[in-house]
Enzyme design. Structure first.
Site, mmCIF file in Angstrom:
data_model
loop_
_atom_site.group_PDB
_atom_site.id
_atom_site.type_symbol
_atom_site.label_atom_id
_atom_site.label_comp_id
_atom_site.label_asym_id
_atom_site.label_seq_id
_atom_site.Cartn_x
_atom_site.Cartn_y
_atom_site.Cartn_z
ATOM 1 N N GLU A 73 0.884 -1.171 0.000
ATOM 2 C CA GLU A 73 0.000 0.000 0.000
ATOM 3 C C GLU A 73 0.917 1.214 0.000
ATOM 4 O O GLU A 73 1.452 1.608 1.032
ATOM 5 C CB GLU A 73 -0.888 -0.071 1.239
ATOM 6 C CG GLU A 73 -2.169 0.703 1.118
ATOM 7 C CD GLU A 73 -2.029 2.083 1.702
ATOM 8 O OE1 GLU A 73 -1.792 3.007 0.891
ATOM 9 O OE2 GLU A 73 -2.131 2.237 2.917
ATOM 10 N N CYS A 117 -1.763 8.977 2.463
ATOM 11 C CA CYS A 117 -1.568 8.462 1.104
ATOM 12 C C CYS A 117 -2.777 8.795 0.244
ATOM 13 O O CYS A 117 -2.695 8.816 -0.971
ATOM 14 C CB CYS A 117 -1.258 6.970 1.125
ATOM 15 S SG CYS A 117 -2.469 6.050 2.019
HETATM 16 C C1 UN1 Z 1 -2.871 6.109 4.684
HETATM 17 O O1 UN1 Z 1 -2.704 7.313 4.512
HETATM 18 O O2 UN1 Z 1 -1.904 5.303 4.614
HETATM 19 O O3 UN1 Z 1 -8.599 6.840 3.730
HETATM 20 C C2 UN1 Z 1 -4.160 5.501 5.063
HETATM 21 C C3 UN1 Z 1 -7.984 7.482 4.575
HETATM 22 C C4 UN1 Z 1 -7.658 6.793 5.876
HETATM 23 C C5 UN1 Z 1 -6.497 5.880 5.721
HETATM 24 C C6 UN1 Z 1 -5.306 6.463 5.048
HETATM 25 N N1 UN1 Z 1 -8.796 6.039 6.300
HETATM 26 O O4 UN1 Z 1 -7.635 8.637 4.414
#
Ligand code: UN1
Length: 508
Positions: free
Chosen positions: A261, A295
């Site tokens: 990821e 992310c």
């Molecule tokens: C991440 O930034 O690795 O969808 C995960 C989102 C959060 C998770 C982000 N529930 O922004």
């Protein structure tokens, strides 16, 4: 500041203890965790030596023997208890997340809520690890498939979601019957120690081996030990694409499984049929929330030319109202970046934007003064730039938003897809045709595609992850659990003969 939350979590301010949760170790080197909020030392965590690492893996392997034979719903019961204790610790753990990582207190609590939610999800899942049954082509034969745990699962997590992303992986892996070895980011080790302490106690109270969930800490070297280790059939890694390429290649070279990821470069397409008031909330939270360090953060807005100037003006106005400061003060919207390296990356990107012909609409900059003593507070900024510029195609983990213009939706979708990453995407429109085109096979190429909500803040119930350089893995909800188990196809012959498949005759 009141530091009682550290004590509640068993994280002593001067010495946070060992990193493994297996208390017998005496490491000589430490990681010091400094808060980006005010630059103060929060605590130290020992670095796992190679010898300790070997012990951790052996302990995990031994624990697997017990854990894998426990009925899955009983494993679910342990995860249920963990979720209960997390509820009691939500305030303290949310505060630690905010203090060690720098995200707003609301987001810190939100992260712990994601942990609680994934526990609930995993408890239900522990009774739903379904396999299929098939009709055999042979008489009096039964064919079905079942899912078995892999064994030791390595979880490498990033600083930006220091607790929730581990929980997405660990809680699912645990109900599946795997045991977990966690390597948290060296930037947020105390959050990990706190989660590990709470889980260790639940395991102990249930007379289960603590090796069911272990932790190792250190830099990339400890990550290398994990990724090269043939005793670890699955590595789940969250972080940069650069890191993921190394992890993926290393694990693949030993025929292990990896679940990646990685980076995103998420865009929102805003069409002329969008409700502009709701656009603003989704876009601004997506771009500046967590100081642009999700992310899923919104990095690009692709705006129809007929509404471009209007959206631009509203955005500039909204950005001027953003309050930047101590994230534990709930009046502030945006806290600091994680560290000085992140600040340097932010500054370099702003220089690059200018070099590549971009124009700043809201200027960036590093904030100075007592309130910003850590040196990690930066201004969220907006740039107008060509969609083809190299800098737009890169992920900078900072609150920098690019405004891009389009005239027809096919062009907007092309721009949205024309980056190496493929995590999250969104369209803002009240037009059914536009929305459906965006979600169709001719639309977004991302793992997540939303309508009338932003790119960040995905719920745990869906499968989370993305395509292309985002790595292809899926974590958290839906049927992501399958990634944590090996599939076995079983054929049982209850006839008195041995007919061969494909009608082959073989008489002796
Ligand atoms: C991440 O930034 O690795 O969808 C995960 C989102 C959060 C998770 C982000 N529930 O922004």
């Amino acid at each position: 500041m009141d530091f009682s939350f550290l004590e509640k979590l068993g994280v002593n301010k001067t010495n946070a203890g060992t990193s493994t949760g297996l208390n017998a170790f005496n490491s000589k080197t430490h990681i010091s965790s400094y808060s980006p909020v005010e630059g103060a030392l929060i605590g130290r965590v020992s670095v796992t030596s190679e010898e300790e690492y070997q012990n951790v893996i052996k302990t995990a392997q031994a624990a697997f023997k017990t854990w894998k034979t426990m009925p899955a719903p009983k494993r679910g019961e342990i995860v249920r208890q963990y979720g209960e204790v997390l509820r009691e610790h939500k305030e303290a753990l949310g505060r630690l997340v905010s203090y060690e990582m720098g995200k707003s207190l609301q987001e810190g609590y939100g992260e712990v809520q994601e942990m609680i939610d994934i526990c609930d999800f995993a408890v239900g899942l522990s009774r739903q690890l379904y396999g299929l049954t098939m009709h055999s082509e042979r008489p009096k034969h039964r064919m079905y498939e079942q899912w078995h745990p892999y064994g030791v699962v390595g979880i490498i997590s990033a600083f930006n979601f220091p607790v929730a992303v581990w929980a997405w992986n660990a809680m699912i892996a645990l109900v599946c019957g795997d045991v977990c070895v966690w390597k948290p980011s060296e930037k947020t080790p105390l959050c990990a120690v706190a989660c590990q302490n709470i889980l260790s106690k639940v395991l102990k109270d249930n007379n289960l081996p603590e090796g069911v969930s272990c932790m190792v800490t250190g830099d990339y070297k400890i990550g290398e030990l994990l990724t090269q280790d043939t005793r670890i059939p699955l590595i789940s890694a969250t972080g940069s694409t650069r890191m993921g390429k190394i992890v993926g290649a290393t694990v693949a070279s030993r025929m292990g499984e990896s679940l990646l990821e990685l980076g995103g470069n998420n865009a929102i397409i805003i069409t002329q049929n969008a409700d502009l008031d709701s656009v603003l909330v989704g876009a601004v939270f997506g771009a500046v929330g967590t100081c642009g360090q999700r992310c899923t953060s919104t990095r690009r807005l692709i705006i129809h030319d007929s509404i471009y100037d209007n959206v631009k003006q509203r955005l500039v106005k909204a950005y001027n109202q953003i309050k930047i400061g101590n994230p534990l003060d709930e009046n502030n919207h945006v806290g600091p970046l994680i560290d000085k390296d992140a600040v340097a990356a932010y500054q370099n990107t702003i220089l690059e934007i200018e070099k590549q012909g971009g124009k700043m609409l809201v200027d960036g900059g590093v904030l100075k003064g007592d309130e910003y003593i850590s040196g990690c507070y930066v201004k969220p900024c907006i740039a107008e730039i060509s969609a083809e510029s190299n800098i737009v195609k890169q992920e900078t983990f900072a609150p920098i938003l690019y405004l891009l213009k389009y005239t027809d939706l096919e062009e907007a979708i092309y721009i949205q897809n024309n980056v190496p990453q493929g995590l999250s995407s969104a369209i803002m429109t009240n037009d059914l045709r536009e929305a459906e085109l965006f979600l169709s096979v001719e639309g977004s190429d991302c793992g997540i595609a939303n309508v009338n909500i932003g790119t960040s803040g995905a719920e745990i119930g869906g499968a989370f992850g993305g395509e292309k350089e985002t790595g292809g893995g899926r974590e958290s909800g839906s049927d992501s659990w399958r990634a944590y188990m090996r599939r076995q196809t079983n054929t049982i012959n209850y006839s008195k003969t041995v007919p061969l498949a494909q009608g082959i005759k073989f008489d002796l």
